[in-house]
Design a protein around this motif. Structure first.
Motif, short mmCIF file in Angstrom:
data_model
loop_
_atom_site.label_atom_id
_atom_site.label_comp_id
_atom_site.label_asym_id
_atom_site.label_seq_id
_atom_site.Cartn_x
_atom_site.Cartn_y
_atom_site.Cartn_z
N LEU A 161 6.28 56.32 63.05
CA LEU A 161 6.24 57.34 62.02
C LEU A 161 5.10 58.30 62.34
CD1 LEU A 161 6.61 55.03 58.87
CD2 LEU A 161 8.42 56.25 60.08
N MET A 186 11.86 55.54 51.68
CA MET A 186 10.64 55.97 52.37
C MET A 186 9.61 56.42 51.32
SD MET A 186 11.13 55.58 55.63
CE MET A 186 9.77 56.54 56.31
N ARG A 189 14.13 64.13 51.79
CA ARG A 189 14.39 63.61 53.12
C ARG A 189 15.62 64.27 53.71
NH1 ARG A 189 15.02 57.37 52.49
NH2 ARG A 189 15.58 57.44 54.71
N CYS A 229 2.89 58.30 55.47
CA CYS A 229 4.26 57.95 55.12
C CYS A 229 4.50 56.50 55.54
CB CYS A 229 5.28 58.89 55.73
SG CYS A 229 5.53 58.75 57.50
N LYS A 240 7.61 53.07 55.57
CA LYS A 240 8.99 52.58 55.46
C LYS A 240 9.00 51.34 54.57
CE LYS A 240 11.90 49.64 58.25
NZ LYS A 240 11.28 48.48 57.61
#
Length: 128
Positions: free
Chosen positions: A4, A34, A72, A96, A98
């Motif tokens: 990321l 996310m 997104r 960010c 996941k």
């Protein structure tokens, strides 16, 4: 290997705007919610926003609700954070992340422990 990469941070005056981006690789991006988190100096990492894997639903921390928008683009494997009406207290490194679980909901997972892959972060500084 999940990767990321955040971008878009910088220095902005109070009341200004920034748009953060996070490009993802090495994962089936469209399967996972996310999130965005932030960490200010001397403080714990805190939840900012999360978006469902479809992009249709999102959930925000009270401190940013009405000012920030998460979105997104699954075709581009990218998640965004549009930040408007920025305040000095928004100054932090923004990350960010996941979600650990590929599920269709949103808002259930809002702690750092609920997310298992992280970017390197991008600095946002808001001057008064």
């Amino acid at each position: 290997q999940v990767q990321l990469v955040e971008s878009g941070g910088g220095l902005v005056q109070a009341g200004g705007s920034l748009r953060l981006s996070c490009g993802a690789s090495g994962l089936p991006f469209s399967r996972y919610p996310m999130g965005w988190f932030r960490q200010a100096p001397g403080k714990e990492r805190e939840f900012v926003a999360v978006i469902s894997r479809s992009g249709r639903t999102s959930y925000y921390a009270d401190s940013v609700k009405g000012r920030f928008t998460i979105s997104r683009d699954n075709a581009k494997n990218t998640v965004y954070l549009q930040m408007n009406s920025l305040k000095p207290e928004d100054t932090a490194i923004y990350y960010c992340a996941k979600d650990r679980i590929a599920y269709s909901g949103v808002g259930v997972h809002t702690t750092p422990a609920d997310f298992d892959s992280w970017g390197q972060g991008t600095q946002v500084t808001v001057s008064s």
